[in-house]
Design an enzyme around this catalytic site. Structure first.
Site, PDB file in Angstrom:
ATOM      1  N   TYR A 219      -3.364  -5.943   2.572  1.00 48.79           N
ATOM      2  CA  TYR A 219      -2.331  -4.949   3.170  1.00 48.79           C
ATOM      3  C   TYR A 219      -1.233  -5.722   3.465  1.00 48.79           C
ATOM      4  O   TYR A 219      -0.929  -5.955   4.521  1.00 48.79           O
ATOM      5  CB  TYR A 219      -2.866  -4.110   4.236  1.00 48.79           C
ATOM      6  CG  TYR A 219      -1.940  -3.117   4.570  1.00 48.79           C
ATOM      7  CD1 TYR A 219      -1.336  -2.150   3.838  1.00 48.79           C
ATOM      8  CD2 TYR A 219      -1.210  -3.134   5.917  1.00 48.79           C
ATOM      9  CE1 TYR A 219      -0.538  -1.082   4.250  1.00 48.79           C
ATOM     10  CE2 TYR A 219      -0.169  -2.213   6.231  1.00 48.79           C
ATOM     11  CZ  TYR A 219       0.192  -1.166   5.403  1.00 48.79           C
ATOM     12  OH  TYR A 219       1.126  -0.331   5.730  1.00 48.79           O
TER      13      TYR A 219
ATOM     14  N   TYR B  92       0.599   3.314  -3.213  1.00 49.56           N
ATOM     15  CA  TYR B  92       0.639   3.028  -1.750  1.00 49.56           C
ATOM     16  C   TYR B  92      -0.710   3.526  -1.111  1.00 49.56           C
ATOM     17  O   TYR B  92      -0.473   4.871  -1.117  1.00 49.56           O
ATOM     18  CB  TYR B  92       1.861   3.226  -0.842  1.00 49.56           C
ATOM     19  CG  TYR B  92       2.117   2.682   0.400  1.00 49.56           C
ATOM     20  CD1 TYR B  92       1.854   1.314   0.691  1.00 49.56           C
ATOM     21  CD2 TYR B  92       1.967   3.635   1.408  1.00 49.56           C
ATOM     22  CE1 TYR B  92       1.854   1.021   2.118  1.00 49.56           C
ATOM     23  CE2 TYR B  92       1.928   3.264   2.714  1.00 49.56           C
ATOM     24  CZ  TYR B  92       1.999   2.050   3.050  1.00 49.56           C
ATOM     25  OH  TYR B  92       1.963   1.588   4.273  1.00 49.56           O
TER      26      TYR B  92
END
Length: 382
Positions: free
Chosen positions: A334, A284
């Protein structure tokens, strides 16, 4: 539980269109991703009897009715963006291993370009509104800039060296169809990138995206009867450390470590594997610094070595540990967390074309949501 004992596998992975300020409503993007995941698995809605929603909208009822799913299992991990979709996969794994569901649809939609964008979530916290925002201590780039400054100070890292992370991820994005930032990024380009919150430049910050992703999880036994290549969920762990989500990034006692320092070892123990067994990692990367710190927490490199590990080329094509092989949240899209799981599935299956890492047998996916963190370890069926 070791890697051969897990009874759960991902058999379908799908994404919607994604981009900034799309005209298509998020609910329709979620349905697109779900249908694509079902098609990828060679299944229909009638084969699904469980739904795990990684986000609040649209709800499982809306999605199930629109697709024609009859549920006997419904769940939502209740964890925000980042770790939430990974925790949803862990929840689906538990459902099929316990026999509560045969085949589970996991989905997540994200509308990052809605009014207020990602800033809106934190603005809802009255503590932030009263005690942080009036003094300019607000906004995700500002939060993570503090983490980057603490990290660089602690380990004696030149702040401009963070650019090696953005450059590495961008290399992978140039080889990935539909990446939102496919243009190559050189070190000079990085230094020319506008400063957002020192030391973080625009290239250190994730994209703004609208879109959705979905996965289909079932038992290994059933997975082997399907046409696609199953990807075993060999290990998983979700943990919570430190203060709450909205306080964590400004109030954490240690700004050089996340919950990945706890979830990583637990996931490895669950899978019966070690960091040395990982062929590819999807980490991430809301900001470049979060990628470096999690890699250290997970034992993929030593403490204080995350930035240099990228600068030495280990994370790029041909490197010893390819990381964020679609470009990550910095360059691909994203849609927090779930696009990383989907990329890991594709790498284990060996279907990533130009960006395929040779001989991938084991992939790690890791994501945070404040002090909450989930680590997944995916492997080929054995």
């Amino acid at each position: 539980m070791n890697a051969t004992a897990s009874a759960a596998a991902i058999v379908g992975a799908g994404e919607s269109q994604f981009g900034r300020s799309l005209d298509r409503p998020i609910a329709k993007l979620v349905l697109d991703a779900c249908r694509n995941a079902l098609d990828d698995a060679g299944l229909t809605a009638s084969d699904i009897d469980g739904v795990v929603a990684a986000g609040a909208y649209p709800g499982p009822d809306e999605v199930s009715v629109a697709l024609g799913v009859e549920r006997r299992y419904t769940a939502a991990p209740g964890i925000p963006a980042g770790a939430g979709p990974l925790a949803a996969v862990e929840t689906a794994r538990a459902a099929v291993e316990s026999g509560r569901s045969n085949t589970v649809l996991v989905y997540y939609g994200y509308a990052g370009s809605k009014p207020g964008g990602p800033y809106g979530f934190h603005a809802q916290d009255p503590v932030k509104a009263s005690l942080e925002m009036p003094f300019g201590w607000y906004g995700q780039p500002v939060y993570f800039a503090a983490w980057a400054q603490r990290y660089c100070h602690t380990y004696g890292i030149e702040q401009d060296a963070l650019g090696s992370i953005a450059v590495s991820n961008r290399v992978w994005a140039t080889m990935t169809p539909n990446a939102q930032r496919p243009k190559p990024l050189s070190e000079d380009d990085y230094l020319a990138s506008p400063m957002i919150a020192s030391p973080l430049r625009a290239a250190d910050c994730c994209l703004i995206s609208d879109g959705a992703g979905a996965l289909v999880v079932t038992t290994n036994e059933r997975a082997r009867d399907l046409e696609g290549t199953p990807v075993v969920v060999a290990g998983s762990s979700t943990v919570a450390v430190g203060p709450s989500m909205t306080s964590y990034f400004t109030q954490a006692a240690d700004m050089c470590s996340f919950g990945s320092a706890v979830s990583g070892p637990r996931a490895f123990a669950d899978a019966g594997l070690t960091p040395a067994d990982i062929d590819v990692a999807e980490i991430y990367d809301c900001f470049s610094i979060s990628q470096a710190i999690q890699m250290e927490d997970l034992g993929l490199c030593g403490r204080g070595e995350g930035v240099d590990f990228h600068r030495a080329g280990h994370t790029r094509p041909g490197g010893s540990l390819p990381v964020n092989t679609h470009g990550g949240h910095l360059a691909y899209a994203y849609i927090p967390g779930i696009v990383h799981v989907i990329e890991a599935v594709r790498q284990v299956r060996g279907v990533r074309g130009q960006a395929q890492v040779p001989d991938v047998a084991t992939a790690l996916v890791a994501a945070l949501a404040g002090g909450e963190h989930t680590t997944l370890i995916l492997t080929k069926d054995r």
